[in-house]
Design a protein around this motif. Structure first.
Motif, PDB file in Angstrom:
ATOM      1  N   GLU A   1      -3.001  -4.419   4.229  1.00 38.76           N
ATOM      2  CA  GLU A   1      -3.939  -4.168   3.773  1.00 38.76           C
ATOM      3  C   GLU A   1      -5.598  -4.417   4.185  1.00 38.76           C
ATOM      4  N   THR A   2      -5.674  -3.839   5.420  1.00 39.71           N
ATOM      5  CA  THR A   2      -7.111  -4.432   5.878  1.00 39.71           C
ATOM      6  C   THR A   2      -8.217  -3.766   6.039  1.00 39.71           C
ATOM      7  N   SER A   3      -9.243  -4.211   6.640  1.00 38.28           N
ATOM      8  CA  SER A   3     -10.174  -3.114   6.174  1.00 38.28           C
ATOM      9  C   SER A   3     -10.676  -2.797   8.364  1.00 38.28           C
ATOM     10  N   VAL A   4     -10.000  -3.884   9.071  1.00 41.77           N
ATOM     11  CA  VAL A   4      -9.932  -3.857  10.405  1.00 41.77           C
ATOM     12  C   VAL A   4      -8.574  -3.056  10.979  1.00 41.77           C
ATOM     13  N   GLU A   5      -8.426  -1.805  11.130  1.00 42.37           N
ATOM     14  CA  GLU A   5      -7.116  -0.965  11.614  1.00 42.37           C
ATOM     15  C   GLU A   5      -6.769  -1.290  12.859  1.00 42.37           C
TER      16      GLU A   5
ATOM     17  N   LYS B   1      -0.076   4.408   1.485  1.00 45.11           N
ATOM     18  CA  LYS B   1      -0.228   4.151   2.665  1.00 45.11           C
ATOM     19  C   LYS B   1       0.991   4.417   3.983  1.00 45.11           C
TER      20      LYS B   1
ATOM     21  N   ASN C   1       0.910  -1.585  -0.169  1.00 49.54           N
ATOM     22  CA  ASN C   1       0.030   0.192  -0.203  1.00 49.54           C
ATOM     23  C   ASN C   1       0.239   1.193   0.020  1.00 49.54           C
TER      24      ASN C   1
ATOM     25  N   TRP D   1      -7.973 -13.078  12.450  1.00 50.30           N
ATOM     26  CA  TRP D   1      -9.253 -12.885  11.378  1.00 50.30           C
ATOM     27  C   TRP D   1      -8.258 -12.808  10.357  1.00 50.30           C
TER      28      TRP D   1
END
Length: 234
Positions: free
Chosen positions: A176-180, A9, A6, A148
């Motif tokens: 890369e994740t949706s759950v920071e 980021k 990413n 997860w």
């Protein structure tokens, strides 16, 4: 879950890192050769190179490399332990560019007196194997992140000061994740393990003077191998 690079980021975290470093007292005046912005851009590029290198060499446990120098300038890079010719060529190019950038930055401090490239790098007193052992022994794979399905590499960027202590550390990652919050758990574990080695480092040197310097260590969280330190890139 397969980790993805990413770049956005990485750049944003690197920017935050440069701002936070102003909390550290200035130690040396910056050399006239590079402006502060040029130095930061080179360091951002170097972090991107390190991510690229890590993505390739994680599949080659026997990976090693050496530089061929000519009058202090890099002439060639020799990579071994990488069977795939395309991967080997990529590594040679990226390692060459990384070393070339570091040579440009040599003996130049940023605006708060931290060196990104030095004559003698900061080194853990017990050696690299002892560093690996100590860091891994202080790492815990957070169950929430593991459950997860989160795995990948955290790059810990930290300052080793003239006393061999670590006054500051931050992270960037190729995850890369949706759950920071689960990613934050991994980052906190990596920083905690690095900071546990504070006071056990020999500081970097520039022209035989001990200085504060930036070091970067990758820490990989992997389901099969558990936390490990990949190849250290110098």
């Amino acid at each position: 879950m397969k980790p993805l690079i990413n770049p956005v980021k990485l750049v944003s975290i690197s920017f935050i890192f440069s701002i936070l470093l102003t909390q550290i007292p200035a130690l040396h005046a910056q050399d006239d050769g590079l402006s502060g912005s040029e130095l930061e851009k080179l360091q951002d590029r170097n972090m991107d190179y390190m991510v690229q290198i890590n993505e390739i060499v994680k599949n080659y446990p026997a990976f090693s490399y050496s530089y061929k120098m000519d009058d202090g300038k890099i002439h060639d890079v020799q990579v071994t332990g990488v069977d795939n010719e395309i991967d080997r060529k990529k590594l040679e190019v990226v390692l060459f560019d990384l070393k070339s950038n570091r040579n440009k930055m040599k003996s130049t401090a940023n605006r708060v007196g931290v060196f990104y490239s030095v004559d003698e790098e900061a080194a853990f007193e017990g050696g690299e194997e002892a560093l690996r052992t100590q860091i891994v022994s202080n790492l815990k794979y957070p169950e929430t992140a593991k459950n997860w399905g989160m795995e990948g590499t955290i790059f810990v960027k930290f300052v080793v000061d003239e006393n061999g202590e670590i006054p500051f550390a931050t992270t960037s990652s190729n995850i890369e994740t949706s759950v920071e919050r689960y990613l934050k758990d991994l980052e906190e574990q990596a920083i905690k393990a690095i900071k546990a080695t504070s006071g056990e480092w020999e500081p970097a040197e520039v022209e035989n003077v001990e200085v504060a310097s930036l070091s970067v260590l990758p820490i990989t969280f992997d389901f099969e191998k558990n936390p490990t330190l990949p190849a250290l890139i110098r």
